[in-house]
Enzyme design. Structure first.
Site, PDB file in Angstrom:
ATOM      1  N   ASP A 161      16.741 -18.397   5.687  1.00 45.71           N
ATOM      2  CA  ASP A 161      16.699 -17.872   4.331  1.00 45.71           C
ATOM      3  C   ASP A 161      18.121 -17.722   3.819  1.00 45.71           C
ATOM      4  O   ASP A 161      18.921 -16.981   4.387  1.00 45.71           O
ATOM      5  CB  ASP A 161      15.979 -16.520   4.339  1.00 45.71           C
ATOM      6  CG  ASP A 161      15.979 -15.826   2.994  1.00 45.71           C
ATOM      7  OD1 ASP A 161      16.287 -16.479   1.981  1.00 45.71           O
ATOM      8  OD2 ASP A 161      15.666 -14.629   2.958  1.00 45.71           O
TER       9      ASP A 161
ATOM     10  N   TYR B 231      24.662 -15.207  -2.127  1.00 45.03           N
ATOM     11  CA  TYR B 231      25.269 -14.691  -0.895  1.00 45.03           C
ATOM     12  C   TYR B 231      26.625 -15.331  -0.610  1.00 45.03           C
ATOM     13  O   TYR B 231      26.864 -15.875   0.461  1.00 45.03           O
ATOM     14  CB  TYR B 231      24.361 -14.940   0.304  1.00 45.03           C
ATOM     15  CG  TYR B 231      22.969 -14.374   0.226  1.00 45.03           C
ATOM     16  CD1 TYR B 231      22.665 -13.259  -0.534  1.00 45.03           C
ATOM     17  CD2 TYR B 231      21.944 -14.964   0.942  1.00 45.03           C
ATOM     18  CE1 TYR B 231      21.384 -12.746  -0.587  1.00 45.03           C
ATOM     19  CE2 TYR B 231      20.655 -14.448   0.904  1.00 45.03           C
ATOM     20  CZ  TYR B 231      20.378 -13.357   0.130  1.00 45.03           C
ATOM     21  OH  TYR B 231      19.108 -12.852   0.080  1.00 45.03           O
TER      22      TYR B 231
END
Length: 96
Positions: free
Chosen positions: A55, A60
């Protein structure tokens, strides 16, 4: 590679490990990221333990770039991961 039960994503979708690997911590939110080589070791270990569902998201930090570098450097690992799943963060602004 360890044996982890799998689940099918949707109807007719790929089978991935029931326990996924959340890659967020490799790039953001938990201090400064370590070197690519150190983070590659973490990805290696996740795959070694049987996680075939990764994931990741563009929010991020360099997370997706890191996975791209990893699979370019270790193409044999890509074969073990049924799908490197990238969940995109889509932001919308309510103008009302």
């Amino acid at each position: 590679m360890a044996s982890i039960p799998t689940r099918q994503l949707g109807k007719g979708g790929p089978h991935v490990s029931a326990i996924g690997f959340g890659a967020m911590g490799l790039s953001a939110f938990y201090g400064n990221p370590t070197s690519d080589e150190e983070r590659f070791k973490v990805i290696d270990r996740a795959i070694e333990l049987g996680s075939t569902y990764i994931d990741s998201a563009d929010i991020y930090g360099d997370n997706e770039d890191l996975l791209g570098k990893y699979f370019k450097k270790f193409p044999h690992q890509r074969e073990k991961v049924g799908k490197a799943v990238v969940l995109k963060d889509i932001c919308t602004q309510n103008s009302s």
